[in-house]
Design a protein around this motif. Structure first.
Motif, short mmCIF file in Angstrom:
data_model
loop_
_atom_site.label_atom_id
_atom_site.label_comp_id
_atom_site.label_asym_id
_atom_site.label_seq_id
_atom_site.Cartn_x
_atom_site.Cartn_y
_atom_site.Cartn_z
N LEU A 36 0.81 -1.22 0.00
CA LEU A 36 0.00 0.00 0.00
C LEU A 36 0.85 1.27 0.00
N SER A 37 1.92 1.31 0.88
CA SER A 37 2.57 2.62 1.03
C SER A 37 4.08 2.59 1.23
N ASP A 38 4.65 1.47 1.71
CA ASP A 38 6.05 1.49 2.10
C ASP A 38 6.98 0.82 1.10
N GLY A 39 6.46 0.33 0.00
CA GLY A 39 7.34 -0.31 -0.98
C GLY A 39 8.31 0.70 -1.58
N ALA B 276 1.08 1.25 -3.92
CA ALA B 276 -0.23 1.71 -4.40
C ALA B 276 -0.36 3.22 -4.30
N MET B 277 0.19 3.82 -3.27
CA MET B 277 0.07 5.27 -3.10
C MET B 277 0.80 5.99 -4.22
N GLN B 278 2.00 5.51 -4.56
CA GLN B 278 2.77 6.15 -5.64
C GLN B 278 2.03 6.07 -6.97
N LEU B 279 1.52 4.89 -7.26
CA LEU B 279 0.79 4.69 -8.52
C LEU B 279 -0.44 5.58 -8.60
N LEU B 280 -1.17 5.71 -7.48
CA LEU B 280 -2.36 6.57 -7.46
C LEU B 280 -1.97 8.04 -7.67
N GLN B 281 -0.88 8.43 -7.06
CA GLN B 281 -0.43 9.82 -7.22
C GLN B 281 -0.06 10.13 -8.67
N MET B 282 0.60 9.15 -9.34
CA MET B 282 0.96 9.35 -10.76
C MET B 282 -0.33 9.46 -11.59
N ILE C 77 -7.25 8.43 -0.54
CA ILE C 77 -7.51 8.60 0.89
C ILE C 77 -7.81 7.25 1.54
N GLN C 78 -8.62 6.42 0.86
CA GLN C 78 -8.98 5.09 1.39
C GLN C 78 -7.75 4.21 1.55
N VAL C 79 -6.86 4.22 0.55
CA VAL C 79 -5.65 3.40 0.61
C VAL C 79 -4.76 3.88 1.76
N GLN C 80 -4.66 5.21 1.93
CA GLN C 80 -3.82 5.75 2.99
C GLN C 80 -4.35 5.35 4.37
N GLU C 81 -5.71 5.41 4.52
CA GLU C 81 -6.32 5.04 5.81
C GLU C 81 -6.14 3.55 6.08
#
Length: 555
Positions: free
Chosen positions: A234-237, A242-248, A275-279
């Motif tokens: 989700l976030s620490d890879g 997933a967060m990086q991909l969503l931001q792009m 937001i959902q992925v971050q939570e």
């Protein structure tokens, strides 16, 4: 009151329709003509047993229908209302019998069991058959007649209710006493079982909770590894997540939105997804921080679940059902713990109910003795009228409350008579001759019938063994009864037939090898001829005609 009967293909009747009046109706005819056939057909509509032999030969079915007027018949009205079969001031009973022996019963057009017709029939008609004097020699029939005369329905109902309550309590007490040793053994077993379950002390929903916690602790390592993998995805890879991909994707959509507003809604959706992925990442991280690998707690859970499953196998239930089993066994043990107190209490209850029975039986017995004296006088007087001038009648009543208590009380009834001077009172069947027995029986039936609530009384050749002046008195007795009740009398005696308010004649005809019975009402002229036939046999003379006219005038 019986108003009408229609008979189709019953025995030797092809078709027969009759209207009936109030008062006394006499039915006469030649021997073997089938004078009782209408009464037999009527009996079917009152719930009598049916069979194939009742269907006229070569016909498919017999069909009998009767109509009753319910004016002033409150008992029948109440019965019909209670059984949802009421239909105004009339009641129609119908019975159909097939040649195979099957039958169907109807009340006011509704199909019913024959037993219901039988129950209703008791409020409509009372039939006194030609063998009634034989029943009179039975003590239970004598008791029934006395109770009917006295109107003891309510007293007998109260007696029966108290008797059943006493019997039920007494049977329960006997069963408890009989099983006391077995109860003690079962009580000890229950005490052991409840003590064992008390020591376990399982809660109502404890086992499912134990299972869930055990599953969690035994899989702590896998949960930790899986949770960490989720966080990386989700976030620490480091390389991608997933967060990086969503931001792009959001950046790319932002450029598209400047060129086409259609992408605005999609950009909003991606923002919400981010937001959902971050939570979700934060939640998984927080849970991993709280995850506690406790080997001691896991060991406790293993032991606790093993203890629960051991007892559940012992009691042959599922582990999650053990709590309920514990409660049930406790309830049973409480019942057994109070068994001694219950025995004492029940013993006292049985004695109280027995005393209540005795009170009801004493009240019933006292009333029977009072009405028996009244009946003694009336039947003795009637015997005098029926050519037994020195005759005496007495109802003997005795009984032992301790030995003969029943739903009908404790009385034993015996009809005693003396027909000649100096003759001791003896049982009815031992003293009276055939003719005397018929006369006494008729006197008893006529007198008791005056107190029976059914609006129609039928006497089927109850005057057998009676003749001459006695027959005239019998006719007058029945005619007197007909003033207050509809009376029908099948008779062979002209003195009785002439007393009827109306008369019907039964004849049998043969045509082309088939026999048919018919019944017709007689007018005054035909009635005189029929009475003359009864007086003189097949030869009717001026003398017998004159005698027949005298009979009608005397009536």
């Amino acid at each position: 009151m019986l108003a009408h009967i229609t008979i189709h293909n019953f025995a030797i009747v092809k078709t027969l329709e009759l209207d009936f009046q109030g008062g006394m109706t006499t039915i006469t005819g030649e021997t073997g003509a089938g004078k009782s056939i209408a009464i037999d057909a009527l009996g079917l509509c009152l719930g009598d047993r049916a069979d194939a032999s009742m269907v006229r030969p070569d016909e498919d079915k017999a069909d009998i229908s009767t109509t009753f007027s319910l004016k002033n018949n409150h008992a029948a009205r109440r019965w019909l209302e209670d059984n949802d079969l009421s239909d105004g001031d009339e009641c129609i009973l119908r019975r159909v019998i097939t040649k195979e022996g099957r039958s169907r019963a109807f009340i006011n057009g509704s199909p019913v069991p024959a037993s219901q017709q039988r129950a209703l029939g008791q409020t409509l008609i009372n039939i006194h058959g030609q063998h009634a004097h034989q029943l009179l020699m039975k003590n239970d029939e004598q008791l029934t007649l006395l109770d009917q005369y006295a109107g003891h329905q309510n007293l007998i109902a109260a007696m029966g209710k108290r008797y059943q309550a006493w019997r039920s309590a007494r049977n329960t007490l006997k069963q408890l006493e009989k099983n006391k040793e077995a109860f003690e053994a079962q009580k000890q077993l229950l005490e052991y079982q409840v003590k064992e379950l008390d020591e376990l002390g399982i809660g109502e929903n404890e086992f499912p909770e134990l299972e869930a916690e055990h599953k969690k602790l035994s899989n702590c390592g896998d949960i930790a590894m899986g949770g960490q993998a989720v966080i990386q995805t989700l976030s620490d890879g480091e390389e991608t997540n997933a967060m990086q991909l969503l931001q792009m994707a959001q950046q790319q959509l932002a450029e598209l939105c400047t060129m086409d507003s259609h992408f605005n809604e999609l950009a909003q959706m991606l923002e919400e997804a981010s937001i959902q992925v971050q939570e979700a990442s934060h939640e998984v991280t927080a849970y991993m921080d709280r995850l506690d690998m406790d080997p001691q707690r896991l060991s406790y859970l293993d032991e606790r679940m093993a203890a629960v499953m051991r007892l559940s196998r012992k009691h042959q239930v599922q582990p999650d059902e053990l709590y309920q089993t514990h409660q049930q066994l406790r309830t049973e043990l409480e019942k057994f713990s109070n068994s001694d107190e219950k025995l004492d209490s029940l013993s006292q209850e049985v004695e109280e109910k027995f005393q209540a029975c005795l009170v009801a039986a004493e009240k019933l017995s006292k009333s029977r003795k009072r009405y028996a004296k009244e009946l003694d006088k009336r039947i003795s007087a009637s015997m005098h009228e029926l050519s037994m001038e020195k005759g005496k009648f007495h109802i003997d009543i005795d009984g032992n409350p301790q030995n003969s208590l029943s739903p009908l009380g404790f009385d034993n009834i015996e009809f005693l008579v003396s027909t000649n001077p100096g003759q001791p009172m003896q049982a009815l069947g031992k003293v009276a001759s055939g003719g005397e027995l018929s006369r006494i029986s008729l006197a008893i039936q006529v007198i008791t019938a005056q107190k029976v609530e059914t609006p129609t009384l039928i006497f089927d050749e109850v005057d057998v063994g009676i003749s001459g002046p006695t027959a005239a008195i019998v006719g007058k007795l029945l005619r007197q009864l007909g003033k207050s009740t509809q009376v029908m009398c099948v008779t062979h005696l002209p003195q009785v037939a002439g007393c009827g308010h109306q008369q019907m004649f039964v004849a049998k005809e043969s045509n082309k090898g088939k026999t048919t019975t018919k019944m017709v009402p007689l007018d005054d002229c035909s009635r005189i001829n029929e009475l003359a036939r009864l007086l003189g046999g097949s030869e009717i003379t001026e003398h017998t005609l004159a005698n027949a006219k005298e009979l009608l005038i005397a009536a």
